[in-house]
Scaffold this active site. Structure first.
Site, PDB file in Angstrom:
ATOM      1  N   GLU A  69      -4.396  12.902   1.158  1.00  0.00           N
ATOM      2  CA  GLU A  69      -4.522  14.288   0.715  1.00  0.00           C
ATOM      3  C   GLU A  69      -4.754  14.423  -0.778  1.00  0.00           C
ATOM      4  OE1 GLU A  69      -1.339  16.877   2.739  1.00  0.00           O
ATOM      5  OE2 GLU A  69      -0.515  14.872   2.621  1.00  0.00           O
TER       6      GLU A  69
ATOM      7  N   VAL B 169      -2.808   7.954   0.205  1.00  0.00           N
ATOM      8  CA  VAL B 169      -3.822   8.546  -0.660  1.00  0.00           C
ATOM      9  C   VAL B 169      -4.468   9.791  -0.051  1.00  0.00           C
ATOM     10  CG1 VAL B 169      -5.631   7.022   0.235  1.00  0.00           C
ATOM     11  CG2 VAL B 169      -5.918   8.048  -2.017  1.00  0.00           C
TER      12      VAL B 169
ATOM     13  N   ALA C 285       0.811  -1.221   0.000  1.00  0.00           N
ATOM     14  CA  ALA C 285       0.000   0.000   0.000  1.00  0.00           C
ATOM     15  C   ALA C 285       0.841   1.267   0.000  1.00  0.00           C
ATOM     16  CB  ALA C 285      -0.930   0.000   1.211  1.00  0.00           C
TER      17      ALA C 285
END
Ligand code: FES
Ligand code: FES
Lengths: 816, 166
Positions: A768, A766, A763
């Site tokens: 912002e 994300v 992973a």
């Protein structure tokens, strides 16, 4: 094999069946979840924090009531710049029910900055933030500056007391324009900063001979632009509760995004006490968006509580919030870019004039991050960046979602389109040709990109918006080609790309820890300290924990927001929590898993390597009928009547000098009413390089929300300040225009999953990012539709009409 | 100022409060009845966070004087679920990812409830209009629209199910 295991009901010792956690609703159609590979990761599981929010049970700061608690309110300055000649508090103090009235004379004489992030800056990165204010000011520097505060039995009495405080001001000349503020003879706002220059930051990765490179380029384009002071406008107004405990310690309850650094700042910069003397508890947070990386009213609550000996709750009204200490920093920027005829970038220069407002706050780091992101997305042999930060008598600015990136991208992405036009290239191809990729330096250049799905994002996004069919091309006048021949309504498409960090490794202390404790029934307590401000981090971390241990999602109970319980963490910002804290959780989970396997190996008489865990059950890989429940192992570890008992726990950590940048492409299709100047967004498509979506529903929702704020930033949201008085005119939701349910256009979210080797299950961040590509893609679509460029945000109908009136109807016109 | 003991029907129960003429309904609900699910976000009627249902109609409790609500039936978010089971709207808001920070959620759900009470099968456009007075800073509304549609569907199935039962 895995499939067979999934279907084998024998593997869940407690429910005797459904070992797979229940999923609720289908994953977003646009996401690519990897079926069968994971049991928790990649599933749209319901978040642990939301049921309480749906029933009204969640306790936000304003909901907190403590025995004997007083209400605190703050008196603010009506003037933008004024000396305080005298303050008479006697009438206020005499009012029945008033417990304390304080002014600058009662506050510690330690200067601090509202930005609690300053405490995480490493000495080698930047000089740090200017420590330039007291809790209550001895001089008014903006309309809304804090002058005095009251604690009373209730709000009514406290506000009555505020009215009774008599302040004698001597008004001073004020300055609201950052360029004016730099001129000789301008009013000086802080004694220690001559010329109102709050700071100058040179981009650390500037290199090459700029003048020569530009002179040698086939074309040079230049674009000037300026962003608005977008307001975070979290729906929960700022609030804090403080109580000094009988043992001399201090407890603070607040919605701060950065509990551990808030504690440190409060201890060292404000009170001069030890960090261990403070317990910081994060309440349920009604939205952050960067505003809560600064102190709000916490210092006032702490002081009033100290003086009165009672718990005190301080809050602000919406009007005070709008007029207060936090908005996106206004930055005036120029980008110059050199390119070859063939469309290769030869040089990029960025100059920023950053309006800090009355106090420094985040205006330095935000300028630094702006340059990193803006100058870091495209490949260029010569790079030059410099930011000048200026004090004015405007309200103090701060960081808002995107933190410099939406500011810089608005300018850079228009310059990119202009350069592509000079070369006669499709701006999409121009971006593909010049954008960085895997193996190249990241936005923080010592770091090499270990993954980059930008190209896939661009291609998928282009497909969904219909780029090939809809983009008009440079040569074609919009009057003659495309689907909107020269009538009143003109359509256009535009695009924008960006990179953003997943954390701040390299330029900020990047350190997170997590604790896992395995209880006797096989459930775990996961203690972490991100700020759950709505982004869904507690769910994502629980999914990572469950996956890492082989437990069920519902077996993980997450504890957060109490610095007495959680280990150090650098806070929730920089789109870092899933990536960085996720790695810490995974580290802890793997340790717990290893301990469980070791104990299970003794029971099953085999080696740990021969075992696996799924759905809360350990099994022999070669013979899945041989199992032992994790609960049995956990219970045995605690209820050991010999001497081998040990509650199974682990602490995990993440520390990095990298920040695993994520990438994104955004595409807008708009329709412009050339008679009214109104830009209607028909569709926005965002394709995000997420590495792996731990919870696709949460990620999609996050990008939808980012797009929503980006649309407001692009078209309507602006803190308007009276240029004569310095008063914020847009101090309500009626005057500060955020999009309503009626205004939201179609937004399509595409999640591109190409796992990064350093992220938890691949992973990346994300949080912002959803906001960043909206305004520049609309600006470029506006050029595609009407051949005009807008230089300041928001792109209001007035500006569109003015640009249309000024535009020679020539395809070469670029708005100068 | 004259204080009076006033009786309200709140979430189906008779409640009494000591009120003064200037008191707002939101303050009585939050401070006297400890019903803090009703949120204050603007105080000027611009955001809908303080929405409660007064005799079934969505009303902004930050603008309503408490005296005017005497004798009326008030539903707050705390009164929506019957027992431990979530109301279908609450469940769908949870399931559809329609809740981020949650500050708009109580008002949003109550506005949606009032819509579904009058119009069990609303179109997307009708949902947008019904929620136009409720600001959400976090979600971008799309998940909220989905949640209202999902709840409408679930409630239809529910009521058909109930009717079909002997
Ligand atoms: S708090 Fe009542 S409408 Fe905003
Ligand atoms: S969920 Fe935060 S305001 Fe709607």
């Amino acid at each position: 094999m895995r499939d067979a295991l999934d279907k084998n009901p024998g593997f869940d010792p407690r429910s005797g069946g459904t070992s797979a956690p229940s999923t609720t609703g289908a994953p977003p159609a646009t996401s690519r979840t990897i079926e069968g590979e994971f049991s928790c990761v990649g599933k749209p599981l319901p978040r642990p924090d939301v049921a309480a929010k749906a029933t009204g049970a969640a306790v936000y700061g304003a909901d907190l009531v403590l025995p004997g608690m007083l209400t605190g309110r703050i008196l603010t300055s009506p003037y933008a710049h004024a000396k305080i000649l005298s303050i008479d508090t006697s009438k206020a103090k005499a009012l029945a029910g008033v417990a304390a009235v304080i002014t600058h004379e009662d506050v510690p004489k330690l200067r601090f900055t509202r930005s609690v992030m300053a405490e995480g800056l490493p000495p080698f990165a930047y000089e740090g933030e200017n420590q330039d204010q007291f809790i209550l000011s001895d001089k008014a520097r903006y309309v809304g500056d804090w002058i005095a505060a009251v604690a009373a039995v209730d709000t009514y009495t406290a506000e009555k007391a505020l009215d009774l405080i008599e302040v004698e001001y001597e008004q001073l000349p004020a300055v609201f324009d950052p360029e004016e503020a730099l001129k000789p003879g301008s009013p000086i706002i802080h004694e220690g900063w001559p010329g109102n220059v709050a700071g100058v930051i040179d981009h650390p990765f500037s290199r090459g001979d700029l003048d020569k490179a530009l002179a040698d380029s086939d074309y040079v384009v230049e674009f000037r632009g300026r962003n608005s002071r977008q307001k975070q406008a979290h729906l929960e107004p700022d609030v804090a509760v403080a109580r000094w405990e009988p043992d001399g310690r201090l407890t603070v309850w607040s919605p701060n995004q950065n509990a551990h650094l808030a504690k440190k700042t409060m201890a060292q910069r404000i009170l001069g006490i030890n960090e261990g003397d403070i317990r910081w508890i994060t309440t349920t947070v009604g939205g952050g968006f960067g505003a809560r990386l600064s102190f709000g009213v916490e210092p006032v609550a702490v002081l009033l509580a100290k003086i009165t000996g009672k718990p005190v709750k301080v809050f602000v009204t919406r009007e005070e919030d709008f007029s207060g200490w936090s908005s996106r920093t206004e930055q005036r920027q120029t980008i110059r870019m050199g390119v070859t005829k063939g469309g290769t970038i030869t040089a990029i220069e960025q100059r920023i004039l950053s309006d800090a407002g009355a106090y420094f706050s985040h205006s330095g780091t935000i300028s630094a991050v702006n340059m990193q992101a803006t100058l870091g997305v495209m490949r260029s042999p010569v790079v030059s960046g410099k930011a000048t930060i200026v004090y004015t008598n405007n309200p103090t600015s701060s960081g808002m979602r995107g933190y410099g990136n939406p500011e810089g991208s608005f300018v850079l992405q228009q310059a990119i389109d202009m350069a592509a036009e000079k070369c006669g290239m499709d701006p999409l191809e121009f971006r593909l040709k010049n954008a960085k990729g895997t193996g190249e330096p990241s936005m923080w250049e010592p770091v090499t990109l270990t993954s980059c799905a930008l190209e896939t994002c661009i291609r998928l996004g282009a497909e969904r918006i219909g780029w090939k069919e809809k983009w008009h091309g440079w040569g074609a006048s919009t009057g003659a080609a495309g689907p909107s021949p020269g009538g009143r309504y003109r359509r256009g498409v535009g695009m924008s790309i960006m990179t953003h960090a997943s954390g701040a490794g390299g330029f900020l202390l990047e350190h997170s820890s997590a604790i896992i404790k395995l209880d006797e029934d096989g459930s775990v307590q996961l203690a972490v300290s991100p700020c759950e401000m709505g982004q869904g981090i507690l769910g994502a971390l629980s999914q990572i924990a469950a996956e890492g241990m082989g437990l069920r999602y519902e077996d993980v109970h997450v504890i957060t927001g109490d610095t007495d319980v959680t280990l150090f963490d650098i806070g929730s910002h920089a789109s870092r929590s899933t990536y960085a804290i996720g790695n810490a959780v995974l580290d802890a989970a793997r340790q717990v898993r290893a301990t469980v396997l070791e104990r299970a190996a003794g029971i099953l008489e085999t080696s740990p390597r021969a075992l696996d865990i799924r759905g809360g059950s350990v099994f022999v890989k070669a013979d899945p009928t041989q199992t032992v429940a994790v609960a049995e192992i956990a219970r045995g570890a605690i209820y050991d009547y010999g001497l081998e008992g040990r509650h199974i726990t682990a602490t995990g950590k993440h520390q990095a000098l990298t920040h695993c940048p994520n990438f994104q492409a955004g595409f807008s299709e708009i329709e412009v009413d050339t008679e009214t100047g109104v830009i209607k967004v028909l569709k926005y498509v965002v394709a995000h390089d997420i590495g792996r979506a731990i919870n696709p529903l949460t990620v999609e929702s996050c990008l939808q929300g980012g797009a929503y704020q980006g649309l407001g930033y692009a078209l309507t949201e602006d803190l308007i300040i009276d240029e004569h008085t310095g008063k914020v005119l847009t101090d309500s939701f009626a005057t500060y225009k955020m999009l309503s349910a009626l205004d939201m256009p179609e937004v399509e979210v595409i999640l591109v999953e190409e796992p990064d080797p350093s992220g938890p299950y691949g992973a990346k961040g994300v949080g912002e990012t959803g906001i960043t590509n909206v305004a520049p893609s609309i600006a470029n679509a506006l050029y595609d539709a009407c051949r005009i460029r807008i230089h300041s945000l928001p792109m209001t109908p007035e500006k569109v009409l003015a640009a249309l009136a000024a535009a020679p109807q020539s395809p070469d016109y670029n708005g100068g | 100022m004259t204080k009076q003991i006033a009786a309200f029907t709140v979430n189906g129960a008779e409640r009494e409060a000591i009120i003064e003429p200037h008191m707002l309904l939101i303050d009585v609900l939050r401070d006297q009845f400890a019903l803090t699910g009703t949120k204050y976000a603007c105080g000027t009627g611009d955001c809908g966070a303080c929405t409660v249902l007064l005799d079934g109609k969505p009303s902004l409790s930050c603008l309503i004087l408490a005296v005017t609500a005497i004798g009326k039936s008030i539903l707050t978010i705390e009164g929506l679920a019957e027992g431990p089971e979530l109301h279908p709207l609450q469940q769908s808001f949870v399931d559809e990812g329609a809740i981020q920070c949650g500050f708009c959620t109580p008002g949003m759900i109550l506005s949606a409830k009032s819509l579904l009470d009058e119009n069990p099968d609303p179109s997307l456009d009708e949902i947008r209009h019904a929620l136009a007075g409720n600001l959400c800073r976090c979600t971008g509304y799309v998940a909220i629209f989905n949640a209202v549609q999902a709840a409408a569907a679930a409630m239809k199935t529910d009521s058909t199910g109930t009717e079909a039962r002997p």
